[in-house]
Scaffold this motif. Structure first.
Motif, PDB file in Angstrom:
ATOM      1  N   ALA A  50       0.831  -1.206   0.000  1.00  0.00           N
ATOM      2  CA  ALA A  50       0.000   0.000   0.000  1.00  0.00           C
ATOM      3  C   ALA A  50       0.864   1.254   0.000  1.00  0.00           C
ATOM      4  N   ALA A  51       1.947   1.229   0.759  1.00  0.00           N
ATOM      5  CA  ALA A  51       2.848   2.376   0.786  1.00  0.00           C
ATOM      6  C   ALA A  51       3.494   2.589  -0.574  1.00  0.00           C
ATOM      7  N   HIS A  52       3.827   1.492  -1.232  1.00  0.00           N
ATOM      8  CA  HIS A  52       4.410   1.585  -2.570  1.00  0.00           C
ATOM      9  C   HIS A  52       3.424   2.215  -3.545  1.00  0.00           C
ATOM     10  N   VAL A  53       2.187   1.766  -3.501  1.00  0.00           N
ATOM     11  CA  VAL A  53       1.158   2.318  -4.386  1.00  0.00           C
ATOM     12  C   VAL A  53       0.924   3.793  -4.075  1.00  0.00           C
ATOM     13  N   ALA A  54       0.878   4.120  -2.788  1.00  0.00           N
ATOM     14  CA  ALA A  54       0.646   5.505  -2.390  1.00  0.00           C
ATOM     15  C   ALA A  54       1.770   6.424  -2.857  1.00  0.00           C
ATOM     16  N   ALA A  55       2.976   5.863  -2.963  1.00  0.00           N
ATOM     17  CA  ALA A  55       4.113   6.672  -3.384  1.00  0.00           C
ATOM     18  C   ALA A  55       4.144   6.914  -4.886  1.00  0.00           C
ATOM     19  N   LEU A  56       3.391   6.144  -5.624  1.00  0.00           N
ATOM     20  CA  LEU A  56       3.372   6.326  -7.072  1.00  0.00           C
ATOM     21  C   LEU A  56       2.705   7.649  -7.414  1.00  0.00           C
ATOM     22  N   ASN A  57       3.191   8.260  -8.451  1.00  0.00           N
ATOM     23  CA  ASN A  57       2.596   9.520  -8.875  1.00  0.00           C
ATOM     24  C   ASN A  57       1.601   9.279  -9.987  1.00  0.00           C
ATOM     25  N   THR A  58       0.547  10.049  -9.960  1.00  0.00           N
ATOM     26  CA  THR A  58      -0.414  10.048 -11.049  1.00  0.00           C
ATOM     27  C   THR A  58      -0.234  11.350 -11.790  1.00  0.00           C
ATOM     28  N   GLU A  59      -0.997  11.583 -12.823  1.00  0.00           N
ATOM     29  CA  GLU A  59      -0.892  12.833 -13.572  1.00  0.00           C
ATOM     30  C   GLU A  59      -1.165  14.036 -12.691  1.00  0.00           C
ATOM     31  N   SER A  60      -2.015  13.857 -11.685  1.00  0.00           N
ATOM     32  CA  SER A  60      -2.374  14.980 -10.815  1.00  0.00           C
ATOM     33  C   SER A  60      -1.544  15.026  -9.536  1.00  0.00           C
ATOM     34  N   GLY A  61      -0.522  14.209  -9.428  1.00  0.00           N
ATOM     35  CA  GLY A  61       0.323  14.200  -8.242  1.00  0.00           C
ATOM     36  C   GLY A  61       0.211  12.891  -7.494  1.00  0.00           C
ATOM     37  N   PRO A  62       0.748  12.842  -6.279  1.00  0.00           N
ATOM     38  CA  PRO A  62       0.706  11.607  -5.496  1.00  0.00           C
ATOM     39  C   PRO A  62      -0.722  11.167  -5.203  1.00  0.00           C
ATOM     40  N   VAL A  63      -0.880   9.882  -4.989  1.00  0.00           N
ATOM     41  CA  VAL A  63      -2.183   9.327  -4.627  1.00  0.00           C
ATOM     42  C   VAL A  63      -2.509   9.781  -3.210  1.00  0.00           C
ATOM     43  N   THR A  64      -3.722  10.288  -3.026  1.00  0.00           N
ATOM     44  CA  THR A  64      -4.140  10.771  -1.710  1.00  0.00           C
ATOM     45  C   THR A  64      -5.119   9.788  -1.080  1.00  0.00           C
ATOM     46  N   SER A  65      -5.408  10.008   0.196  1.00  0.00           N
ATOM     47  CA  SER A  65      -6.390   9.153   0.863  1.00  0.00           C
ATOM     48  C   SER A  65      -7.766   9.341   0.238  1.00  0.00           C
ATOM     49  N   ASP A  66      -8.059  10.551  -0.252  1.00  0.00           N
ATOM     50  CA  ASP A  66      -9.330  10.783  -0.949  1.00  0.00           C
ATOM     51  C   ASP A  66      -9.403   9.953  -2.230  1.00  0.00           C
ATOM     52  N   ASP A  67      -8.261   9.829  -2.940  1.00  0.00           N
ATOM     53  CA  ASP A  67      -8.221   8.996  -4.146  1.00  0.00           C
ATOM     54  C   ASP A  67      -8.546   7.546  -3.804  1.00  0.00           C
ATOM     55  N   VAL A  68      -7.981   7.080  -2.709  1.00  0.00           N
ATOM     56  CA  VAL A  68      -8.208   5.700  -2.283  1.00  0.00           C
ATOM     57  C   VAL A  68      -9.672   5.500  -1.900  1.00  0.00           C
ATOM     58  N   THR A  69     -10.209   6.427  -1.122  1.00  0.00           N
ATOM     59  CA  THR A  69     -11.615   6.334  -0.711  1.00  0.00           C
ATOM     60  C   THR A  69     -12.536   6.345  -1.924  1.00  0.00           C
ATOM     61  N   SER A  70     -12.243   7.206  -2.877  1.00  0.00           N
ATOM     62  CA  SER A  70     -13.052   7.272  -4.098  1.00  0.00           C
ATOM     63  C   SER A  70     -12.977   5.964  -4.877  1.00  0.00           C
ATOM     64  N   ALA A  71     -11.783   5.390  -4.962  1.00  0.00           N
ATOM     65  CA  ALA A  71     -11.618   4.130  -5.684  1.00  0.00           C
ATOM     66  C   ALA A  71     -12.386   3.003  -4.998  1.00  0.00           C
ATOM     67  N   ILE A  72     -12.371   2.995  -3.669  1.00  0.00           N
ATOM     68  CA  ILE A  72     -13.120   1.976  -2.920  1.00  0.00           C
ATOM     69  C   ILE A  72     -14.617   2.147  -3.170  1.00  0.00           C
ATOM     70  N   ASP A  73     -15.096   3.383  -3.064  1.00  0.00           N
ATOM     71  CA  ASP A  73     -16.515   3.651  -3.307  1.00  0.00           C
ATOM     72  C   ASP A  73     -16.906   3.261  -4.724  1.00  0.00           C
ATOM     73  N   GLU A  74     -16.045   3.578  -5.676  1.00  0.00           N
ATOM     74  CA  GLU A  74     -16.319   3.217  -7.075  1.00  0.00           C
ATOM     75  C   GLU A  74     -16.400   1.709  -7.245  1.00  0.00           C
ATOM     76  N   GLY A  75     -15.488   1.003  -6.590  1.00  0.00           N
ATOM     77  CA  GLY A  75     -15.471  -0.448  -6.655  1.00  0.00           C
ATOM     78  C   GLY A  75     -16.695  -1.066  -6.018  1.00  0.00           C
ATOM     79  N   ARG A  76     -17.249  -0.397  -5.042  1.00  0.00           N
ATOM     80  CA  ARG A  76     -18.443  -0.889  -4.359  1.00  0.00           C
ATOM     81  C   ARG A  76     -19.722  -0.435  -5.065  1.00  0.00           C
ATOM     82  N   GLY A  77     -19.562   0.302  -6.165  1.00  0.00           N
ATOM     83  CA  GLY A  77     -20.720   0.742  -6.932  1.00  0.00           C
ATOM     84  C   GLY A  77     -21.366   1.989  -6.390  1.00  0.00           C
ATOM     85  N   ARG A  78     -20.642   2.716  -5.545  1.00  0.00           N
ATOM     86  CA  ARG A  78     -21.198   3.940  -4.976  1.00  0.00           C
ATOM     87  C   ARG A  78     -20.631   5.186  -5.631  1.00  0.00           C
ATOM     88  N   GLY A  79     -19.743   4.990  -6.650  1.00  0.00           N
ATOM     89  CA  GLY A  79     -19.062   6.171  -7.183  1.00  0.00           C
ATOM     90  C   GLY A  79     -19.535   6.650  -8.451  1.00  0.00           C
TER      91      GLY A  79
END
Length: 81
Positions: free
Chosen positions: A52-81
């Motif tokens: 998880a730390a490795h993934v968090a350290a990866l950069n995206t086009e908009s910068g480092p992955v944030t906790s909001d990015d992770v929460t959004s991805a989880i919600d999206e995966g659960r069909g809430r996004g």
């Protein structure tokens, strides 16, 4: 494949394993092998945290992955996004 011998297993633990193996229609050997394989395939908390730390350290086009990015991805995966 390697062979593993386990000594000094309590009678109680052996009985539980035999009952569980029978419930799965497996031999004791097959059941214990499956238990070991499942355990080996599951990451430890430390391994999961490191991944998880490795993934968090990866950069995206908009910068480092944030906790909001992770929460959004989880919600999206659960069909809430």
């Amino acid at each position: 494949m390697a062979t593993v011998y386990v000594r000094d297993v309590s009678d109680e633990a052996l009985t539980v394993l035999k009952v569980r193996a029978a419930a799965e229609n497996q031999s004791l050997q097959a059941y214990v092998r499956d238990v070991i394989e499942r355990e080996a395939a599951m990451p430890t908390l430390e391994e999961a945290a490191a991944a998880a730390a490795h993934v968090a350290a990866l950069n995206t086009e908009s910068g480092p992955v944030t906790s909001d990015d992770v929460t959004s991805a989880i919600d999206e995966g659960r069909g809430r996004g």
